[in-house]
Structure formats: structure tokens, C-alpha cells
Enzyme design. Structure first.
Site, PDB file in Angstrom:
ATOM      1  N   ASP A 110      -4.110   3.098  14.204  1.00 37.79           N
ATOM      2  CA  ASP A 110      -3.263   3.642  13.162  1.00 37.79           C
ATOM      3  C   ASP A 110      -3.815   5.010  12.805  1.00 37.79           C
ATOM      4  O   ASP A 110      -4.675   5.555  13.495  1.00 37.79           O
ATOM      5  CB  ASP A 110      -3.167   2.699  11.965  1.00 37.79           C
ATOM      6  CG  ASP A 110      -4.482   2.543  11.205  1.00 37.79           C
ATOM      7  OD1 ASP A 110      -5.488   3.198  11.573  1.00 37.79           O
ATOM      8  OD2 ASP A 110      -4.499   1.769  10.233  1.00 37.79           O
TER       9      ASP A 110
ATOM     10  N   ARG B  50       0.849  -1.190   0.000  1.00 38.46           N
ATOM     11  CA  ARG B  50       0.000   0.000   0.000  1.00 38.46           C
ATOM     12  C   ARG B  50       0.886   1.242   0.000  1.00 38.46           C
ATOM     13  O   ARG B  50       1.514   1.564   1.012  1.00 38.46           O
ATOM     14  CB  ARG B  50      -0.946   0.030   1.207  1.00 38.46           C
ATOM     15  CG  ARG B  50      -1.804   1.301   1.225  1.00 38.46           C
ATOM     16  CD  ARG B  50      -3.041   1.214   2.102  1.00 38.46           C
ATOM     17  NE  ARG B  50      -2.744   1.115   3.521  1.00 38.46           N
ATOM     18  CZ  ARG B  50      -3.686   1.222   4.475  1.00 38.46           C
ATOM     19  NH1 ARG B  50      -4.957   1.435   4.136  1.00 38.46           N
ATOM     20  NH2 ARG B  50      -3.366   1.102   5.747  1.00 38.46           N
TER      21      ARG B  50
END
Length: 532
Positions: free
Chosen positions: A444, A162
Site C-alpha cells: 500500500d 480510517r
């Protein structure tokens, strides 16, 4: 190397990762596509301005022909991406990469985005780790002498990458006097070094594509893919990209996004935490969209349920994967009852996903992989559920925008918890750590963003709490100072005052930066670059 200037410090991995040929490739991509990237970012601002005028998102009339054409299909699943029932995600540090690849999960999404803090050392060493992982030479020895290496007695997870989103820049690398696109840097370095290695291993360069807000942004990725494959002499269609539907605008353009990437598409993912953040962010100035305590905003909320149903139907009608969301829980070692309750939530979540028709799901911790596998193995006996067409689903724009949550409450403790999460996460991020356990959840950037956006929203609209308080800038700043003092006193959070400085700008209902990562990024760069 004309026009290319690395201003980040020289690192042990620099000679292998930042080769002249690799940097030249990244520069080519940046010169071809960066102006278009910046144009599309300006279009985001224009769409947000329309929302602030009261114009709500809707399905695009100009692309109705794509949605209404039931004949077109995307690419068939690529090798290693046919069965994706359990995917694990995490940052790109060496130990994490080894543990994730060894976890038994179907795939591992190595994350240069929300679970990584983009220090130059993290970014460059992460690219070295990706190459070593594909070559199966990766190993790591911890300070205590414990060694880690890839297992030889079982399946290694398929690797996906990613890159950072279109909104981010890589300010340790300048191209023709401007910071390089972080997306193109992450993609370009990996693709240049690893594309042919992954093909030789019988798979291919596979990606997760984050934070997109329109099909035009997907078209940009598709053009990057085609140019890159042509440049390295790799057949078009070798690359595969799974798009995270994690913005409210993208939810209205799912068919179009798959269509733009159709020769390279591996489907869509319910990036649910960022999606909640996007809904709060885009409608933050509209009191009709005030959401309750973060813990009460789950997958049964009307707007979340509609988004999931539409995603599954859209993906399966086009022959691609509809991936479920992240289980943020982590095992609790010292409290058996609390651990049982947390794991029961994971079981219920994964059961809901597989019964809804998802083809796979995400976990953040290897300890949750078995739970996820149990749910999907019991109820998904084939490699995927493309045959679950969901023709019964008809989702309207009103359903996607229905944020009414019955019984939702906001308390002073809600404010305190959100401030605590933001402080702890931002402090870790400023130290170079992009994911951190908080209250038995793996936080996160996406989950911290929910907390930040809610704080702005509640103060902006002077929300009255269920315990009788009015949420004012003064109240938010007072509690912020209290939580900062507690963390500072513990001695475990050396950058907490710096985190407080940045967070204080976001909780008075006046200023709201697009992302925490853009708010704080220059702090990572300021003491870590040579002068231009």
C-alpha cells in the site's frame, strides 16, 4: 449550500451520500477547523527544519507533567472494541468490505487512506458502502455472476474507519473557495450518515487516526469529535479513536496523544511501515540514518524494538489497547514451499507481538486471520493484556533514534526492487487502485513510501553498494528506465510512463515530496472535475 461547491462528477451514489445536510455538516467542520489544520501543518515544516539543523527529536519538557502523572486513565474500551485480537484492514470497495466483515476477524478497519486511491468515485462509493455495511444491507454481484453478502451464521467484524491524514485535501469539494480538508470530509460524511446507525447497533462511530506528528494534532481531532457529537446530539465519549503511531515525532508524544483524546481514546497502533518511512524521511539528509535494504529493516532493529516496547508500556499504563502491526504477506497459491516460508514468517511475527504484550494485531488478507488468532488465542486468554504493565521498560530518546542495523547491506538489486515496487504501486494508484500484490506482499502507500524514501536517501548520500557500485542519480534513472521498459512491454501497466514521470523527480537526491499521495493527487483530480 452557500460557499459549498462540488466539482467532482455526479455519481450514482451522489444523491444519497452528498446530501445538502451532509455537505453543510462537513462545511461547518471545515470552517471551524481548517485554519488550525493548516497551522499545524506549518508546525511540521518548522520541526523538520530543526532536524535539518541538527536538532534531534526528544521527549517534550513542557508536557513532562502528563507523562509523570501515573494517575490518569483513558476511557474504558467501548462495545465491540474490548477484544481486538485480530483486525483486518483494506480498501472501501464493496466486495472487499463484505469479505472483510465476513472474515472472522475481531474488527475491520475500512481504509480511506493508504490502501485506497482517492478518486472521487472511490471516496463517494466508499461512503455508501460504509452505510450499507452498518445497515447490514450491503451486497455485491461480480461480473462473473458470483454474489457476495454478509454472513448470517457467525460474527460480523466491528467496523472502524480510517480517514485520510491531516496533510490531504479533497479537491473535488471546495468550501469558500478552498479545497476541503480530506480528513474532515471523510470523517464528516461518515459521521453524519452513520454515527446514529452505529449507536443503534450497540456500538459507535469508531476511527483509526493516521499520520499525526504531535499531540496538538490529536487535540484537534478531539475538538472535532466534541463538536460533531454535540451537533448531532450524541453523548461525548461515544466516538472512539485509535491513533496510529507511524511518525517519529509521535513516538515521543505517546502519553500526550492518549491524554488529548482520553475520553475518546481506544489506544495506539504500531503503524510500523509508515514509521520506518517517517524515520527515513525526517532524517533523509543526515548520513547517520541511512538504512539498508528494505527487507533487512525489521522489528528487531533497535529503533523499532524500542518503539514497540514504549508503545505497549504507555498504552497499558493508561488502560487502552496496544495494537500490533500489519502482516503484509499474502498466501502464495502456486508454490507450496514459498507459501510455507511466508506463513512461518507471519506466525513468528504474531507470536513475537503477543508475547511482547500487544492486545491485538493486523492482517491484510483473510487467509492470515487464522494464523493470527492461533497465536493470540494460545497466549492471550483474556480479552486483552492491559495487565501486562511492562514496568521494566525504560526507553530513552537515543534508543528511539538508534537505526544501526548490524550486517545491513545495500546492493544494486536493492535499488531495482525499490524502483519496481514504486512503479507498480504508483501505476495502480493512478488507475484508482490503492493496494496491489507485489512479490507476494500486499503493497500500500506506506510500504511503497519506504522504497521511495530509501531511493532518495541512497542517492543523496552517494551510498556505496556491497557489490561495488556508487548510487548516483544517473544510476537510479538508468535502472528506472530499464524497469519502466519491462513493465511497459508487458502491456499490463497502462499508466507506467506516467508513474515513471513522477517517480523520476524523487530519485535524484534533490526533490522529495512529503507523500506519494500528495505528489500524484492532482493527476487524479485534473481530468475528473468541472471548472470552478
Amino acid at each position: 449550500m452557500s460557499g459549498i461547491k462540488v466539482v467532482g462528477p455526479r455519481l450514482p451514489e451522489s444523491d444519497e451520500v452528498l446530501t445538502p445536510q451532509a455537505l453543510d455538516f462537513v462545511a461547518r467542520l471545515n470552517r471551524l477547523f481548517n485554519s488550525r489544520r493548516k497551522y499545524l501543518l506549518r508546525k511540521r515544516v518548522e520541526r523538520e527544519a530543526e532536524i535539518n539543523k541538527g536538532v534531534l527529536p526528544d521527549f517534550l519538557p513542557e508536557t513532562a507533567y502528563i507523562r509523570n502523572d501515573k494517575t490518569w486513565q483513558a476511557a474504558k474500551p467501548a462495545p465491540g472494541l474490548v477484544d481486538r485480537r485480530v483486525e483486518i484492514t483494506g480498501p472501501v470497495d464493496r466486495k472487499m468490505v463484505i469479505n472483510a466483515l465476513n472474515s472472522g476477524a475481531s474488527t475491520f478497519m475500512a481504509d480511506f487512506e493508504d490502501s485506497s486511491s482517492p478518486t472521487w468515485a472511490n471516496v463517494v462509493s466508499g461512503q455508501k458502502n460504509m452505510k450499507d455495511a452498518l445497515l447490514r444491507t450491503i451486497s455485491f454481484t461480480a461480473p462473473n455472476g458470483k454474489s457476495y453478502k454478509l454472513r448470517t451464521d457467525g460474527k460480523i467484524a466491528t467496523l472502524l474507519i480510517r480517514p485520510r491524514g491531516w496533510h490531504m485535501e479533497e479537491k473535488h469539494l471546495y468550501i469558500d473557495g478552498e479545497p476541503c480538508s480530506a480528513s474532515l470530509f471523510d470523517f464528516g460524511i461518515y459521521f453524519f450518515h452513520c454515527a446514529k446507525i452505529s449507536v443503534q447497533a450497540g456500538q459507535g462511530p469508531y476511527f483509526y487516526l493516521p499520520k499525526m506528528e504531535s499531540h496538538l494534532e490529536a487535540r484537534l481531532w478531539n475538538d472535532v469529535f466534541n463538536v460533531s457529537q454535540d451537533f448531532l446530539g450524541i453523548p461525548r465519549g461515544t466516538i472512539r479513536g485509535t491513533v496510529l503511531i507511524e511518525t517519529i515525532h509521535a513516538a515521543f508524544e505517546m502519553d500526550e496523544i492518549i491524554y488529548e483524546l482520553r475520553d475518546h481514546s481506544s489506544g495506539l497502533n504500531c503503524g510500523r511501515w509508515d514509521y520506518i518511512f517517517s524515520v527515513i524521511k525526517k532524517f533523509r539528509n543526515d548520513p547517520r540514518f541511512v538504512l539498508p535494504d528494505r527487507a533487512q529493516v525489521g522489528m528487531t532493529a533497535p529503533f523499532m524494538d524500542a518503539y514497540v516496547r514504549l508503545l505497549i508500556k504507555t498504552c497499558h499504563s493508561r488502560g487502552v489497547h496496544a495494537m500490533g502491526g500489519m502482516a503484509a504477506q499474502i498466501p502464495i497459491k502456486d508454490d507450496a514451499a514459498a507459501n510455507t516460508a511466508a506463513m512461518d514468517k507471519v506466525k513468528a511475527d504474531k507470536l513475537r507481538e503477543v508475547l511482547a504484550g500487544h492486545d491485538g494485531t493486523w492482517v491484510a488478507h483473510p487467509g492470515l486471520a487464522v494464523i493470527a488468532f492461533d497465536a493470540f488465542n494460545e497466549h492471550m486468554i483474556s480479552a486483552n493484556q492491559f495487565h501486562v504493565r511492562r514496568d521494566d521498560v525504560h526507553v530513552t530518546a537515543a534508543e528511539l533514534l538508534n537505526t544501526n542495523i548490524e550486517g545491513g547491506t545495500i546492493t544494486v538489486d536493492s535499488i531495482r526492487k525499490n524502483l519496481y515496487v514504486c512503479l507498480v504501486y504508483m501505476e495502480a494508484w493512478l488507475r484508482g487502485t490503492g493496494c496491489v500484490p507485489v512479490h507476494n506482499l500486499m503493497e500500500d502507500a506506506a510500504t511503497a513510501e519506504i522504497s521511495r524514501a530509501q531511493l532518495y536517501q541512497w542517492v543523496r548520500h552517494k551510498v556505496h553498494t556491497s557489490d561495488g557500485a556508487t548510487i548516483t542519480p544517473q544510476l537510479a534513472l538508468r535502472i528506472l528506465d530499464e524497469e519502466t521498459a519491462k513493465l511497459a512491454k508487458s502491456g499490463k501497466y497502462p499508466k507506467v510512463q506516467l508513474a515513471r514521470k513522477y517517480l523520476a523527480t524523487q530519485v535524484t537526491g534533490e526533490r522529495f515530496d512529503d507523500f506519494l499521495t500528495t505528489l500524484c493527487y492532482d493527476e487524479l483530480v485534473s481530468n475528473n472535475t468541472s471548472k470552478l
